[in-house]
Every structure is written in structure tokens, then in C-alpha cells.
Design a protein around this motif. Sequence first.
Motif, PDB file in Angstrom:
ATOM      1  N   TYR A  97      -1.392  -6.392 -12.711  1.00  0.00           N
ATOM      2  CA  TYR A  97      -2.460  -5.492 -12.272  1.00  0.00           C
ATOM      3  C   TYR A  97      -2.382  -4.262 -13.160  1.00  0.00           C
ATOM      4  O   TYR A  97      -1.384  -3.533 -13.144  1.00  0.00           O
ATOM      5  CB  TYR A  97      -2.275  -5.103 -10.808  1.00  0.00           C
ATOM      6  CG  TYR A  97      -3.285  -4.083 -10.326  1.00  0.00           C
ATOM      7  CD1 TYR A  97      -4.565  -4.483  -9.966  1.00  0.00           C
ATOM      8  CD2 TYR A  97      -2.958  -2.733 -10.243  1.00  0.00           C
ATOM      9  CE1 TYR A  97      -5.505  -3.552  -9.528  1.00  0.00           C
ATOM     10  CE2 TYR A  97      -3.890  -1.798  -9.802  1.00  0.00           C
ATOM     11  CZ  TYR A  97      -5.153  -2.208  -9.451  1.00  0.00           C
ATOM     12  OH  TYR A  97      -6.076  -1.291  -9.017  1.00  0.00           O
ATOM     13  N   ASN A 127      -6.312  -2.292  -4.538  1.00  0.00           N
ATOM     14  CA  ASN A 127      -7.440  -1.398  -4.714  1.00  0.00           C
ATOM     15  C   ASN A 127      -6.898  -0.001  -5.011  1.00  0.00           C
ATOM     16  O   ASN A 127      -6.154   0.568  -4.207  1.00  0.00           O
ATOM     17  CB  ASN A 127      -8.303  -1.378  -3.441  1.00  0.00           C
ATOM     18  CG  ASN A 127      -9.509  -0.469  -3.587  1.00  0.00           C
ATOM     19  OD1 ASN A 127     -10.058  -0.333  -4.668  1.00  0.00           O
ATOM     20  ND2 ASN A 127      -9.914   0.139  -2.487  1.00  0.00           N
ATOM     21  N   THR A 176      -7.009   3.807  -5.084  1.00  0.00           N
ATOM     22  CA  THR A 176      -7.775   4.808  -4.328  1.00  0.00           C
ATOM     23  C   THR A 176      -7.607   6.222  -4.865  1.00  0.00           C
ATOM     24  O   THR A 176      -8.441   7.088  -4.584  1.00  0.00           O
ATOM     25  CB  THR A 176      -7.364   4.788  -2.844  1.00  0.00           C
ATOM     26  OG1 THR A 176      -5.966   5.106  -2.732  1.00  0.00           O
ATOM     27  CG2 THR A 176      -7.619   3.423  -2.229  1.00  0.00           C
ATOM     28  N   GLU A 206      -5.583  -8.417  -2.845  1.00  0.00           N
ATOM     29  CA  GLU A 206      -5.710  -7.750  -4.132  1.00  0.00           C
ATOM     30  C   GLU A 206      -5.410  -6.272  -3.960  1.00  0.00           C
ATOM     31  O   GLU A 206      -5.373  -5.759  -2.837  1.00  0.00           O
ATOM     32  CB  GLU A 206      -7.102  -7.942  -4.726  1.00  0.00           C
ATOM     33  CG  GLU A 206      -8.224  -7.305  -3.911  1.00  0.00           C
ATOM     34  CD  GLU A 206      -9.594  -7.600  -4.481  1.00  0.00           C
ATOM     35  OE1 GLU A 206      -9.677  -8.346  -5.457  1.00  0.00           O
ATOM     36  OE2 GLU A 206     -10.584  -7.071  -3.932  1.00  0.00           O
ATOM     37  N   SER A 210       0.837  -1.196   0.000  1.00  0.00           N
ATOM     38  CA  SER A 210       0.000   0.000   0.000  1.00  0.00           C
ATOM     39  C   SER A 210       0.872   1.247   0.000  1.00  0.00           C
ATOM     40  O   SER A 210       1.904   1.299   0.670  1.00  0.00           O
ATOM     41  CB  SER A 210      -0.908   0.009   1.229  1.00  0.00           C
ATOM     42  OG  SER A 210      -1.760  -1.118   1.243  1.00  0.00           O
ATOM     43  N   THR A 268      -9.492  -1.231 -13.645  1.00  0.00           N
ATOM     44  CA  THR A 268      -8.328  -1.851 -13.001  1.00  0.00           C
ATOM     45  C   THR A 268      -8.518  -3.362 -12.884  1.00  0.00           C
ATOM     46  O   THR A 268      -9.628  -3.873 -13.000  1.00  0.00           O
ATOM     47  CB  THR A 268      -8.108  -1.276 -11.590  1.00  0.00           C
ATOM     48  OG1 THR A 268      -9.263  -1.561 -10.788  1.00  0.00           O
ATOM     49  CG2 THR A 268      -7.885   0.223 -11.633  1.00  0.00           C
TER      50      THR A 268
END
Length: 686
Positions: A266, A235, A237, A233, A195, A257
Amino acid sequence: MKTLKKVLTMVMTFALLLTGFVMNPVKADGEGYKATLGYANADWSVQEWGDKANTMVNGAGTYAVSWDLAEGQTVNGALVFVVDIAGAATDFAAQGIGLSDLKVKVDGTDLAVDMSKVVTGDIEEKGNFRIEIYNEYGSTKEAPSVDIATIVAAKNLTVEFTLAVAGNTAKLGYSDPAWGVQEWGDNVNVNVNGSGTYTLSWDLAEGQAVNSAIVFVVDVVGASADLLAEGKEINLTDLKVKVDGTDLAVDMSKVVTGDIEENGNYRIEIYNEYGTTKEAPSIDITKLVAAKNLTVEFTVDVVSAGYTAKLGYSDPAWGVQEWGDVVNTAVTGAGSYNLTWNIPEGSTANSAVVFVVDVVGASADLLADGKAFNLTALKVTADGTELAVDLSKVVTGDIEENGNYRIEIYNEYGTTKAAAPIDITKIVASKTLAIDFTLEVIDAPTATPEETTPAAPAVTFDPAGKYNAYLGLQTPNWTYRDAWNSANGIGSEYWGSFIYGNETKQQYGVVTDVEVAGNGTYSVKLTDFGSIISDDFTTAKQDYFNLLYISTDIPLSEDIKITDAKIIMDGKTIKTFGEAFLDPDEKEYVKILFQNIWNDDVKELPFYVAPTSSVEMKFTISGFSYDNEAAGEEQTTPAPTTPASNVPADEAPSGNILPIIIAVVAAVVVVAVVVVLVLKKKKANK
């Protein structure tokens, strides 16, 4: 005289290597890890082992070890050229830290480095993280990462290295409508390791311009496949697009995406003439005009991708089985789910020894959020006929303490054996066996003090005592040797100096267990087993063991420390654990786990070929009040089922390092004497 000095230098180097003082830097507590340069030229006349060239390493980042040569000293070629980061191997592996870049400078000039040929890791099995640039005694001898002839310096030798958390490379993908201006990540990329916010900035070449787009994407290579394997997975943002420093408007709802091309990457699809964004672009591509710079800044969160629910079934003969490889489904939270097994033609599910559903990883993840699953409905159908289920007797939760949420319908080895929620004689199906279940998410129950207070151990460790260690394993075709204190352990027909074939009902091989009598290194071993292991690997279509471990009757104690645990097959060390991994399911005795495919911490070992001559497991133990100088020698299988009588502390043998030191000094003296004799002989012949 010069010859004598050179030979004596080699002799002293040899002595230092024998005594372990060279290439063995020490971790500085509280300061990270000490990185040291290791270098020797071709005749060992110029050396550096970190006394002058060292630095402290504190995780991911860029570091340098720089050696300022003494006046008159020169570097020319190399016999050994490495960097050792002391004590970091285990921690780096756990944190996913590895080498991402390396620069070698001689007198300030960069040398060409082939990163693909740099070897890293715990190469010497000492717990250090080594960066092997070149080593005459290592694998880089055949494939050097630098041209050693170019390692020539009279002032300074510097190695600059970058450590990064292993991740995935994000690449910019762009082409203008005429395919005249393109970029596919060769120049514009960044490492994505979880992240966070990442930036891809493309500085256009002079005369080059971005004008609209036919393809405008970001690909995080392999990320979807890698994260999916972990039940995670990505995400997206936030997303920003800048042309020559100016922000363009982005409609996040129209950015597409995911693993769009089904290649494991990805993808963030901003615009693609050949994709869904053609009809609904997330940006006005007519505004995508830049003469200097095109930048994409994206923010991602790594989140749970849900869980996989797997059917677990075996008939009483273990002849008909399914463990979720074929029958599984995604569980995304509260809801109703179905698992239907189309039984292979010619097979019949008839009764059961195990009949469960495992929702992989769900209990651990939910508990981290203070939540838990609750089973509200369960239906079992055999060949279309619904069977009666007493929901009050179904056992659920993290039953095996492996983070999974288990629905135990029946288990011969579990609590449902005594109180089955289903009549297992009614489980008869030759076509389909189906389970329908409904889950709700609730607040995790708070443990009572009685549940959280551990029971006092039934046995205690005697530091002056003697104990036993036993080899344990299970092949993928269920040939096994269970723990000594299991139902198939000491006293059962399945226990002895052999492994037992669950399928064949035969005994194989010769097991050599060991008596643990004091501090030292010990070994358990399996030999003379023929082709049973390779046959089992082939039959099960699996090229690794289910279980590899050492079970002992040594009571768990904070005083006991197990280190340098090794798994050795056919004489080759497969892996060394600096600190042994102890089985969390064994609550009373020390049990060393090398591989357990149902425990993510030791699920995998480096690839190994099915052994054909020997399987050996070694470990070093401390915590006794005495040493065993003979520890490690093979011994016969201990006969007693409990530890042998204790050895009084005043009669226990004590370790002595003096003989080792004497042996080393003697070796050096012998070599020195030989050198002197050779020199005298040469002098006499002149």
C-alpha cells in the motif's frame, strides 16, 4: 561427594520433568499470563525455571525476565534457554500477537541475537507461548539464535522481549533529485497493525540534508495484498509532513494511494517524478528542505473493500463444476451485477444439483451495521436464451450461517429442492451460463421472539452413558465419509468402515471409530487407504482436505468439554487445539471440526503433505460422571446408531492418579539405586 550431588540433581530434575512440575507455569487469573525464564547449563548444575525470574504479560508490549544470580553461582553456556508465557498460545494466535524483538543481556551486556533463528509458538503443544532462544532438544540446536559460548554471567541474566500485533511494516522512501541523499526504510520504518495514526521520523546524519525530492513516498509492505484477502482495504484519512519540526501544506486530494506498483504494497505517494503526482504534487517540493529531521505522520482506516460474488454450480453427476475460482465479480453495495461463465470446450452445463451465487462475507458485515441485502431482480441466461425465474421462490440470506449472502437458485440439499424457482431441466448450455442480479441495501429485519428462542434439544446428555465418535473427512476430489447422522451416514450404502469415492464409486481404507465411555482421551483413525488421498490432492490441484472432523452422537451439553484435540497424519501431529472447535452448524450433537475450507475459523491448517499411511484425530473429553482409564485405545466401528445403554454411576470406573505417582517415584528410585550402585562400584575399584 560432588559427583553424587550432581547426579542426584539430574535425577531429581528428571523426576520433576516426568511429573510435569518443571517448565509448566500457571496463568494467574485476572493478571494476564505468567512469563518465566527457563535455563539450564550444560551439566544441569545451574538451573532456573521461573521461581526467581518471571513477570506478568498482558498482551502487546515490552517485558523482561531478569535473574539475579546467587553468590558464587555463574551462568556458562546453555543446554536449555527459553521463555515460556503460560497458557498464552491460543489467545496470542487469535489476537495475532507474536515476537517482534528480543534482547539477551549477560551482566548488563547485550549479546548478538539473530531474530530469524528464534523459534516461537506452542512448541511443546501445552498451550504455552514459548520463545526458544536455544534448546539442545529443539530445532535451535542446529541453528542457535545466539552464540551459546557468549552466555557467560556472574551477576545477572536478562531476557527482554517485545510482543506486537502482527501487521505490516511501513517504510519511508525518499531520494533527492541527484540521488545523493536517500532512505528506503532500512532506518525509518514502523509497524502498522490496523486503523490508527503512525509516524515515520528520519533523523538526518550530520552534514546530510533533504532538499526537494525526486521520490517521496510511504510503502506499507504487503498491506494491500493481505487486506484484500480479508475483503478489506486501507483508507488514508490524514497526512502531515514536517521539515525540521515545521508543518508543510499538504493537499490531501492530490495524494495518490493504493497498490500503485501492483506488488501488494500500500503506497502513499506524496511526490514521485515517475508517477501521477509529478503533474499534480500534493506538496510544494521546493519547500521540502530539512537539515535535521524529516517526518511523515499518517492516519489510516481499515475499511471494507467490498465483496466477491462467486458462481456456484455443479451438474447432477458432479462432472461439470464451477465454484467461483473463474467466475466472480466485485460487489460494492446496492447495484446490478453480472456473472458469466464461459464453459470450457467439450463441457456442458446440463441441469443442476447446485446453482447458487455467494457474496462472500456480505451478510456478516452488513448485519454488523444493522443492514442487509435484498434481491430485487434476477435473470438466468443459458447460451444466450433467458430462462423463466420465479423470484418469489429464490431463497436468499446467510443460508449456511457462514457470513456469506447466498442467492439460492437451486440446491438439491436446500429448500429450493421442494420449490424450485427455475426449471432445472432447462439449464442446458455448452457456451455460456450467465446470472444477472440486482441488490439493494435495507435495514436488517428484526428477529421475532420465536426466531430467537432456541428449540429444546431432542436429546439430552447422560453423564453416566456411553456414546460413539466417528471419523469424518472430505478430500478436494470429493472422496468422503459424512457425519453419522447425515443422509450418507449410518444406514446408507455410503456408510461403513471405509471412505467413499464420489468420483470412483469405490470404497477405500479402514476406518476405526471409537466408543466414548467416560472421561478420557480417544482416537479415531483411517488406515490402509493406499494412494487415494494423494491422488485426489493431485487431481484437484489442492494440497489440503476440504473437511476433517469427528462426528459424535454425544448430545450438546454445557457439561461437556473437549480439549487437546489433535490432527495427526502419518504419525506426525499437524495441529493441536487447546479447546476443540465445535461445528456451529450441528445443533444437537458434539461435532469437532479440525478443517472446513468453508468456515473461516478453521479454514486452514499448517501445511501438510498428503497422508499415505494414516489419518488420526484425537480428543480429550470431560463431563462424564466416571473416567475411562483405557480411553484412547483403538476400537472397532460401533455398530449401534444410537448411544449404547447407560452405565450406572456407581458401577462406572473411577480414575486414580496414584498408580502414575507410584510409577514416577519408582522410576526415580530405580535411577537413584543405579547411581548408588555405580558409585559403590567405582569406590570398590579404587
